[in-house]
Enzyme design. Structure first.
Site, PDB file in Angstrom:
ATOM      1  N   SER A  19       0.835  -1.216   0.000  1.00 57.43           N
ATOM      2  CA  SER A  19       0.000   0.000   0.000  1.00 57.43           C
ATOM      3  C   SER A  19       0.869   1.264   0.000  1.00 57.43           C
ATOM      4  CB  SER A  19      -0.983   0.004   1.174  1.00 57.43           C
ATOM      5  OG  SER A  19      -0.323   0.251   2.387  1.00 57.43           O
ATOM      6  N   ASN A  20       2.022   1.211   0.654  1.00 59.00           N
ATOM      7  CA  ASN A  20       2.916   2.390   0.621  1.00 59.00           C
ATOM      8  C   ASN A  20       3.489   2.604  -0.772  1.00 59.00           C
ATOM      9  OD1 ASN A  20       3.391   3.884   3.278  1.00 59.00           O
ATOM     10  ND2 ASN A  20       3.362   1.736   3.927  1.00 59.00           N
ATOM     11  N   MET A  92      10.415  -6.937   4.714  1.00 60.25           N
ATOM     12  CA  MET A  92      10.501  -7.661   5.980  1.00 60.25           C
ATOM     13  C   MET A  92      11.831  -8.399   6.187  1.00 60.25           C
ATOM     14  SD  MET A  92       7.749  -6.648   7.207  1.00 60.25           S
ATOM     15  CE  MET A  92       7.516  -7.588   8.705  1.00 60.25           C
ATOM     16  N   ARG A  93      12.875  -7.942   5.536  1.00 65.10           N
ATOM     17  CA  ARG A  93      14.196  -8.531   5.747  1.00 65.10           C
ATOM     18  C   ARG A  93      15.137  -7.438   6.253  1.00 65.10           C
ATOM     19  NH1 ARG A  93      14.505 -13.332   2.755  1.00 65.10           N
ATOM     20  NH2 ARG A  93      16.380 -13.769   3.968  1.00 65.10           N
ATOM     21  N   ILE A  94      16.211  -7.859   6.893  1.00 63.36           N
ATOM     22  CA  ILE A  94      17.184  -6.876   7.389  1.00 63.36           C
ATOM     23  C   ILE A  94      18.358  -6.833   6.426  1.00 63.36           C
ATOM     24  CG2 ILE A  94      18.727  -6.264   9.294  1.00 63.36           C
ATOM     25  CD1 ILE A  94      16.673  -7.625  11.161  1.00 63.36           C
ATOM     26  N   LEU A  95      18.651  -5.645   5.910  1.00 61.94           N
ATOM     27  CA  LEU A  95      19.763  -5.495   4.973  1.00 61.94           C
ATOM     28  C   LEU A  95      21.080  -5.580   5.739  1.00 61.94           C
ATOM     29  CD1 LEU A  95      18.254  -2.564   2.873  1.00 61.94           C
ATOM     30  CD2 LEU A  95      18.597  -4.920   2.076  1.00 61.94           C
ATOM     31  N   ASN A 109      13.297   4.198   5.237  1.00 60.11           N
ATOM     32  CA  ASN A 109      12.304   3.193   5.625  1.00 60.11           C
ATOM     33  C   ASN A 109      11.137   3.871   6.334  1.00 60.11           C
ATOM     34  OD1 ASN A 109      11.207   0.566   6.264  1.00 60.11           O
ATOM     35  ND2 ASN A 109      12.023   0.777   8.343  1.00 60.11           N
ATOM     36  N   HIS A 111       8.450   3.110   9.345  1.00 58.44           N
ATOM     37  CA  HIS A 111       8.271   2.172  10.460  1.00 58.44           C
ATOM     38  C   HIS A 111       7.020   2.570  11.252  1.00 58.44           C
ATOM     39  CE1 HIS A 111       9.494  -0.728  13.455  1.00 58.44           C
ATOM     40  NE2 HIS A 111       9.212   0.176  14.377  1.00 58.44           N
ATOM     41  N   GLU A 176       0.958   6.921   7.658  1.00 61.43           N
ATOM     42  CA  GLU A 176       2.143   6.496   6.879  1.00 61.43           C
ATOM     43  C   GLU A 176       2.006   7.034   5.454  1.00 61.43           C
ATOM     44  OE1 GLU A 176       3.188   2.321   6.912  1.00 61.43           O
ATOM     45  OE2 GLU A 176       2.513   2.086   8.960  1.00 61.43           O
TER      46      GLU A 176
HETATM   47  C1  GRF Z   1       3.662  -0.716   7.026  1.00 60.64           C
HETATM   48  O1  GRF Z   1       2.933  -0.661   8.213  1.00 60.64           O
HETATM   49  C2  GRF Z   1       5.082  -0.231   7.245  1.00 60.64           C
HETATM   50  O2  GRF Z   1       5.186   0.754   8.208  1.00 60.64           O
HETATM   51  C3  GRF Z   1       5.764  -1.490   7.733  1.00 60.64           C
HETATM   52  O3  GRF Z   1       5.181  -2.526   6.974  1.00 60.64           O
HETATM   53  C4  GRF Z   1       3.868  -2.150   6.568  1.00 60.64           C
HETATM   54  C5  GRF Z   1       3.834  -2.268   5.073  1.00 60.64           C
HETATM   55  O4  GRF Z   1       2.580  -2.040   4.539  1.00 60.64           O
HETATM   56  N1  GRF Z   1       7.183  -1.366   7.604  1.00 60.64           N
HETATM   57  P1  GRF Z   1       2.367  -1.968   2.961  1.00 60.64           P
HETATM   58  O5  GRF Z   1       2.956  -3.254   2.377  1.00 60.64           O
HETATM   59  O6  GRF Z   1       3.069  -0.765   2.442  1.00 60.64           O
HETATM   60  O7  GRF Z   1       0.889  -1.919   2.776  1.00 60.64           O
END
Ligand code: GRF
Length: 188
Positions: A19-20, A92-95, A109, A111, A176
């Site tokens: 979504s972001n 969802m991984r750490i670089l 990023n 958060h 966000e």
């Molecule tokens: C968001 O809440 C962001 O802050 C976190 O992971 C989520 C990602 O959401 N790091 P989307 O995939 O952008 O919808």
């Protein structure tokens, strides 16, 4: 100082729904945007995010491999495509430290907490459990230390008594979407 008319080229790294990414893409089409979404890399196949970027004809790659291979290929693509900034959006991984050092461009990023509070996962549940009055989100620079780089922008949301981790995550996601494009524009 010369003022560039060119928009900065962004690469988005993600792992899921995106979504972001959608929201950054939408903003990139507005007059105020100083960036274009040029490249999207997912560490998983067929994520919603990657399906979206393909539908918009953005260069899209799924690198569903171990992290060292993911980083090697990503660095190659970043350099080949002359990317200016990497945006992590639900990645969802750490670089690794090596990746961050080798990457000579900013990595940022989003958060879902008011950093430095609640680095890592389950941020909403932890904020509710601690009876916090506010939660929110933070856009920050990425360093080799998890969720610890310099803060670019933050926005608060009020936690109500009736909020659950689910309702709070929806409220935070809305903010966000408000701040990520603004923060990215700021550093472009
Ligand atoms: C968001 O809440 C962001 O802050 C976190 O992971 C989520 C990602 O959401 N790091 P989307 O995939 O952008 O919808």
């Amino acid at each position: 100082m010369a003022i560039s008319n060119f928009k900065k080229k962004i690469a988005v790294f993600l792992s899921g729904r995106g979504s972001n990414l959608k929201n950054l893409y939408k903003f990139s089409k507005t007059k105020s945007s100083k960036f274009t979404i040029h490249l999207v890399i997912s560490n998983k196949k067929d994520t919603k995010g990657i399906l979206f970027s393909k539908s918009k004809k953005i260069k899209s790659y799924s690198i569903d491999k171990k992290m060292s291979e993911f980083e090697r290929k990503s660095l190659f693509l970043i350099s080949r495509e002359n990317i200016d900034v990497i945006c992590l959006a639900g990645f969802m991984r750490i670089l690794s430290k090596t990746f961050v050092q080798k990457c000579k461009i900013p990595i940022i990023n989003i958060h879902p907490s008011l950093l430095p509070k609640y680095k890592g996962l389950k941020t909403h549940a932890r904020a509710i459990e601690n009876k916090d009055v506010y939660s929110g989100c933070t856009v920050h620079h990425v360093t080799s230390k998890l969720d610890s780089g310099t803060i670019i922008l933050q926005k608060k949301v009020k936690i109500l008594k009736k909020d659950t981790a689910t309702t709070l995550s929806k409220k935070v996601l809305k903010v966000e979407h408000q701040i990520y494009p603004i923060a990215l524009n700021k550093i472009c």
